[in-house]
Design a protein around this motif. Sequence first.
Motif, PDB file in Angstrom:
ATOM      1  N   THR A  72       0.865  -1.028   0.151  1.00 23.19           N
ATOM      2  CA  THR A  72      -0.002   0.020   0.117  1.00 23.19           C
ATOM      3  C   THR A  72       0.836   1.281  -0.165  1.00 23.19           C
ATOM      4  N   GLU A  73       2.014   1.189   0.781  1.00 24.72           N
ATOM      5  CA  GLU A  73       2.786   2.589   0.828  1.00 24.72           C
ATOM      6  C   GLU A  73       3.200   2.848  -0.582  1.00 24.72           C
ATOM      7  N   GLU A  90       0.765   5.614  -3.524  1.00 25.77           N
ATOM      8  CA  GLU A  90       0.789   7.178  -3.648  1.00 25.77           C
ATOM      9  C   GLU A  90       2.194   7.635  -4.396  1.00 25.77           C
TER      10      GLU A  90
END
Length: 108
Positions: free
Chosen positions: A72-73, A76
């Motif tokens: 997930t990190e 972005e």
Amino acid sequence: MNHLNLSPVKKIEIILEGAHQEFATDLLDRAGVTGYTLVGNLSGKGRHGFHEGHLMFNEDAVLIMIIVAVPTELVEPILEGFSPFFSSHTGVVFISDIQVSRLVKFKH
């Protein structure tokens, strides 16, 4: 029966013109992605009408899809890297929640 240990990650599917494949894969490499899958000669219909794959003499003009599974990190930073690109080029990014059985393959 053996039980698979599943771990949540994000799947990013990036569709863009083949001419921009090197840009996209370089961006993914710099973001720390450990691997990806390339799918070429896409056909489909979008806002600009039907797009035919399998162009005989121009691999750069076909649409490709790059599929990547990331923690997930990383989502972005990857989206931030593509943001300026997609403000002036055709294409789309899809993000979905998936689970993988061998998490070690998706982390450094």
